[in-house]
Design an enzyme around this catalytic site. Structure first.
Site, PDB file in Angstrom:
ATOM      1  N   ARG A  35      10.417  77.567  57.683  1.00  0.00           N
ATOM      2  CA  ARG A  35      11.472  77.349  56.707  1.00  0.00           C
ATOM      3  C   ARG A  35      12.483  78.480  56.706  1.00  0.00           C
ATOM      4  NH1 ARG A  35       6.975  76.255  52.120  1.00  0.00           N
ATOM      5  NH2 ARG A  35       6.017  77.883  53.375  1.00  0.00           N
ATOM      6  N   SER A  97       3.259  85.069  58.788  1.00  0.00           N
ATOM      7  CA  SER A  97       1.886  84.777  58.356  1.00  0.00           C
ATOM      8  C   SER A  97       0.867  84.949  59.474  1.00  0.00           C
ATOM      9  CB  SER A  97       1.822  83.360  57.779  1.00  0.00           C
ATOM     10  OG  SER A  97       2.742  83.226  56.727  1.00  0.00           O
ATOM     11  N   ASP A 151       2.130  85.596  54.012  1.00  0.00           N
ATOM     12  CA  ASP A 151       2.278  84.464  53.104  1.00  0.00           C
ATOM     13  C   ASP A 151       1.533  84.656  51.780  1.00  0.00           C
ATOM     14  OD1 ASP A 151      -0.144  84.327  54.413  1.00  0.00           O
ATOM     15  OD2 ASP A 151       0.104  82.273  55.124  1.00  0.00           O
TER      16      ASP A 151
END
Length: 407
Positions: A35, A97, A151
């Site tokens: 994203r 992440s 994350d």
């Protein structure tokens, strides 16, 4: 290099406050889909954001690392163009992440790839520098990468935005990891000064728990098969027991054993050879006890003559695998609650398995309450928390003296 475009969404969580208004970007990379996020804090310091999803092709996830980061930079440029932001200097928080050795707020050295990534020439290198080099190749992109986080930290940040009691961040999706507030006095490996700091965020990286063999006692034959079929064998033992990337495969391997024993699908004359069972299939199978729906799922896999008894067995297998997974996660979360010993803790959770599985939250609430009976807690969904949290961290960092944020 072509960009795989996804939909762009509006999101406007309310009621939280940060100290600096303006526009901030976030890049959230951790799975096949990633994203790019624009966060805007208005004069009343309310948060609004634009989110756009992109897909990383397998050739880039397994190819040369520089090409992967060039692709990320291309997507950022496309996002800026779509939002009329080309040429504007904006701070960016990078949610990366994967396990890293973080030497500063904007420095992270990749320790190992996980999940579906395995790009050469990135492990052991500082990833913010690689991203900055990729961005510098694009003349109209004036982005300042001010922070890198994982994350779970982003989810904790978003959780704190939604609920000031948040003290644990949990990712329960493709993979699994957690972070929590730890007392500085307990961190014996702390390097440098920490005057006035009483607590810091610890990224546990518990997805790799058990890689040293300590969990071998609880691994079943099915778990061993799932590991052998994974991209990186003998790694990330813990999350392979239940996470979204593997839960469907666990169910499938159990079903295959039942088929071999003529317990399941014995009336199916022609059994498909190549079929998959995904986390989404597990979730859909447990949405109520709808055996007809489960039968339809099985038919979509190629099992055209299944019975309601077959569907009942599949429902049971999905239930058992889900209960086991939620119990394993709950054991760890309850341990954190006991360790922190706070009066009231909110656990902020992000991830598709937690969000989409119809029973996971219920199971976890039940097990954590039993395992940590004297600790008040609540689970909240911090949706897209990893990415939005990275943007919030960027907002915080730009208001601080960044020279003091290095280890």
């Amino acid at each position: 290099m072509g960009i795989s475009r996804g939909k762009q969404e509006n999101c406007s969580p309310s009621s939280a406050k940060v100290e600096k208004k303006g526009k901030f970007l976030a890049l959230d990379l951790g799975g096949t889909n990633f994203r790019v996020i624009l966060l805007e804090l208005d004069s009343s310091l309310e948060l609004n954001c634009q989110v756009k999803y992109y897909t990383v092709p397998e050739s880039l996830r397994l190819g040369e690392g520089e090409l992967l980061f060039d692709f990320l930079a291309e997507c950022i440029e496309s996002f800026l163009k779509d939002n009329n932001l080309l040429g504007q200097k904006l701070p960016l928080g990078f949610c990366f992440s994967f396990p890293m050795d973080q030497t500063g707020i904007d420095e992270g050295i990749l320790v190992t790839w996980t999940k579906s990534f395995n790009c050469p020439n990135v492990v052991g290198h500082e990833v913010v520098k690689i991203l900055k080099n990729a961005l510098e190749k694009r003349k109209d992109v004036a982005i300042d990468v001010v922070a890198i986080i994982n994350d779970t930290t982003g989810t904790m940040m978003m959780g704190s935005y939604l609920d000031k009691r948040s003290a644990i961040g949990l990712i329960l999706g493709t993979g699994c990891n957690a972070s929590y507030f730890e007392k500085v006095e307990r961190i014996h490996k702390w390097e440098g000064k920490h005057e006035g700091i009483t607590e810091v965020i610890i990224d546990i990286e518990w997805g790799a728990f058990g890689d040293n063999g300590i969990l071998d006692f609880m691994k079943t034959e099915v778990d061993k098969i799932v590991d052998e079929n994974s991209l990186i064998v003998n790694s990330f033992t813990f999350e392979k027991l239940f996470s979204g990337k593997y839960i469907g495969e666990i169910v499938k391997q159990i079903l295959l054993q039942l088929i071999d024993k003529n317990v399941l699908f014995h009336e199916v004359k022609l059994k498909p050879q190549n079929w998959t069972f995904t986390a989404a299939d597990v979730s859909h199978s447990l949405e109520g006890k709808d055996l007809e729906k489960i039968s339809d799922i099985l038919k979509s896999k190629g099992f055209l003559e299944t019975t309601l008894d077959d569907a009942e067995i599949v429902y049971y297998v999905c239930s058992v695998v889900s209960v086991r997974g939620s119990l394993i996660v709950s054991i760890c979360l309850s341990s954190l609650l006991r360790r922190m010993d706070k009066k009231d803790v909110t656990i902020a959770v992000d991830g598709s398995l937690f969000k989409l599985h119809p029973k996971y939250k219920h199971y976890m609430e039940k097990f954590i309450a039993e395992l940590a009976p004297n600790h008040k807690f609540q689970l909240i969904l911090a949706e897209d928390g990893s990415g939005k949290g990275a943007g919030l961290v960027a907002a915080v960092v730009t208001s601080l003296d960044r020279s003091k944020l290095h280890a």
